[in-house]
Design an enzyme around this catalytic site. Structure first.
Site, PDB file in Angstrom:
ATOM      1  N   LYS A  54       0.844  -1.206   0.000  1.00  0.00           N
ATOM      2  CA  LYS A  54       0.000   0.000   0.000  1.00  0.00           C
ATOM      3  C   LYS A  54       0.874   1.248   0.000  1.00  0.00           C
ATOM      4  O   LYS A  54       0.619   2.200  -0.755  1.00  0.00           O
ATOM      5  CB  LYS A  54      -0.953  -0.023   1.213  1.00  0.00           C
ATOM      6  CG  LYS A  54      -2.049  -1.079   1.057  1.00  0.00           C
ATOM      7  CD  LYS A  54      -2.874  -1.330   2.316  1.00  0.00           C
ATOM      8  CE  LYS A  54      -3.849  -2.481   2.052  1.00  0.00           C
ATOM      9  NZ  LYS A  54      -4.684  -2.857   3.205  1.00  0.00           N
ATOM     10  N   GLN A  98      -4.973  -1.754   9.256  1.00  0.00           N
ATOM     11  CA  GLN A  98      -4.875  -3.071   8.630  1.00  0.00           C
ATOM     12  C   GLN A  98      -5.527  -4.120   9.542  1.00  0.00           C
ATOM     13  O   GLN A  98      -5.271  -4.158  10.740  1.00  0.00           O
ATOM     14  CB  GLN A  98      -3.391  -3.411   8.361  1.00  0.00           C
ATOM     15  CG  GLN A  98      -3.167  -4.700   7.609  1.00  0.00           C
ATOM     16  CD  GLN A  98      -3.728  -4.682   6.177  1.00  0.00           C
ATOM     17  OE1 GLN A  98      -3.820  -3.633   5.550  1.00  0.00           O
ATOM     18  NE2 GLN A  98      -4.102  -5.841   5.686  1.00  0.00           N
ATOM     19  N   ASP A 121     -11.158   2.522   3.448  1.00  0.00           N
ATOM     20  CA  ASP A 121     -11.517   1.102   3.313  1.00  0.00           C
ATOM     21  C   ASP A 121     -13.012   0.935   3.033  1.00  0.00           C
ATOM     22  O   ASP A 121     -13.443  -0.136   2.598  1.00  0.00           O
ATOM     23  CB  ASP A 121     -11.211   0.360   4.628  1.00  0.00           C
ATOM     24  CG  ASP A 121      -9.872  -0.367   4.601  1.00  0.00           C
ATOM     25  OD1 ASP A 121      -9.473  -0.829   3.516  1.00  0.00           O
ATOM     26  OD2 ASP A 121      -9.251  -0.487   5.676  1.00  0.00           O
TER      27      ASP A 121
HETATM   28  N1  GUN Z   1      -7.211  -7.103   5.660  1.00  0.00           N
HETATM   29  C1  GUN Z   1      -7.540  -7.854   4.575  1.00  0.00           C
HETATM   30  N2  GUN Z   1      -8.086  -7.070   3.614  1.00  0.00           N
HETATM   31  C2  GUN Z   1      -8.097  -5.812   4.108  1.00  0.00           C
HETATM   32  C3  GUN Z   1      -8.533  -4.571   3.575  1.00  0.00           C
HETATM   33  O1  GUN Z   1      -9.050  -4.452   2.455  1.00  0.00           O
HETATM   34  N3  GUN Z   1      -8.348  -3.493   4.389  1.00  0.00           N
HETATM   35  C4  GUN Z   1      -7.822  -3.593   5.630  1.00  0.00           C
HETATM   36  N4  GUN Z   1      -7.709  -2.478   6.361  1.00  0.00           N
HETATM   37  N5  GUN Z   1      -7.414  -4.721   6.149  1.00  0.00           N
HETATM   38  C5  GUN Z   1      -7.552  -5.837   5.391  1.00  0.00           C
END
Ligand code: GUN
Length: 287
Positions: A54, A98, A121
């Site tokens: 990211k 996350q 998100d």
């Molecule tokens: N863990 C697995 N997929 C995601 C996601 O799309 N966003 C976040 N914040 N955590 C995750």
């Protein structure tokens, strides 16, 4: 590359090239770049890779990325305090925690503490509710990326039978709302579903997001169907496999995403898109 393959890597590259120009123009006009704060609690190796990807995605586009790695024993109160600060920080347009978080932390409370305008998100109940009410604001990244891939097929989803395998908050449920918004007749299957094969067999579109390698058998796929495989499963031999049996499914499908190189690259691309949208909304530039 096979003709019926939906190439997420190629689409991602095209979208990111356009977004790079957009970020440059926005930064010039407004004297600062969009900013994304990424919080990782603990040292889960898979999460570390996602968070690094990211940050790299941000750097590549000229988005300002701020990393907040926190120890695995971080308290709920400390995390809430940091989110409160980031909510107030004018240089931060997007906040992402996350998942999963360690067990002493209540993920729902953390998600609800994020300013919905910075919830890139799309997990905050406000943004979930907006999508459910057909007035989407910030949309969950993986389903949003799947919709971009489906758009590549040129197939009009109105009246089509869509079957989703998996009912998670991150993928299955918001995917259902996206497909409903696009006019499909939607079924969500889950761990208690009886006769998964029968549901999949009548689907014009299958979205597999159960996290179980090879759960969806190739012989179940309706000839010509669109198959979107969200699963990324590490096999004992170290290779990656989706939730769909690719070799057999790809012979029957009209369109199918590979794993890797299908949905995976799109998730981060849509996170970057959401960060730009959040910046535009905050700055009052929504064209
Ligand atoms: N863990 C697995 N997929 C995601 C996601 O799309 N966003 C976040 N914040 N955590 C995750």
């Amino acid at each position: 590359m096979k003709q019926n393959l939906l190439d997420g890597k190629a689409l991602s590259t095209r979208m990111r090239a356009a977004m790079r120009d957009e970020v440059a123009a926005l930064s010039r006009r407004h004297g600062r770049a969009p900013g994304l704060a990424v919080i990782l609690v603990g040292d889960d190796p898979a999460s570390q890779i996602y968070v690094r990807n990211k940050a790299n995605g941000c750097r590549d586009l000229g988005i300002h990325s701020i990393s907040h790695p926190l120890p695995s024993d971080t308290s709920q109160q400390h995390l809430l305090g940091l989110i409160g600060e980031l909510n107030q920080d004018p240089k931060v347009d997007g906040i992402l925690v996350q998942l999963p978080v360690p067990e002493q932390i209540d993920a729902e409370a953390i998600i609800e503490a994020i300013d919905p305008g910075k919830d890139v998100d799309g997990f905050h109940p406000y943004n979930v509710g907006r999508l459910t009410s057909r007035i989407p604001a910030l949309r969950p990244c993986t389903p949003y990326g799947c919709m971009k891939l489906i758009a590549q097929t040129g197939v009009d989803l109105h009246g089509k039978e869509a079957v989703i395998v998996g009912a998670s908050n991150i993928v299955g449920r918001p995917m259902a709302m996206e497909l409903l918004l696009a006019g499909a007749t939607v079924t969500i299957t889950h761990r208690f579903t009886e006769d998964l094969a029968a549901h999949v067999a009548r689907a014009d579109l299958v979205v597999a997001a159960a996290g179980k390698p090879g759960l969806v058998k190739g012989e179940w796929i309706k000839p010509g169907a669109i198959v979107i495989d969200v699963g990324i499963n590490r096999l004992p031999d170290g290779s990656l496999a989706g939730d769909v049996e690719f070799a057999t499914a790809s012979k029957r499908a009209g369109w199918i995403t590979p794993v890797p190189g299908g949905v995976g690259p799109m998730t981060i691309t849509m996170l970057l898109a959401n960060t730009i949208t959040a910046f535009r909304n905050r700055i009052g530039e929504t064209d």
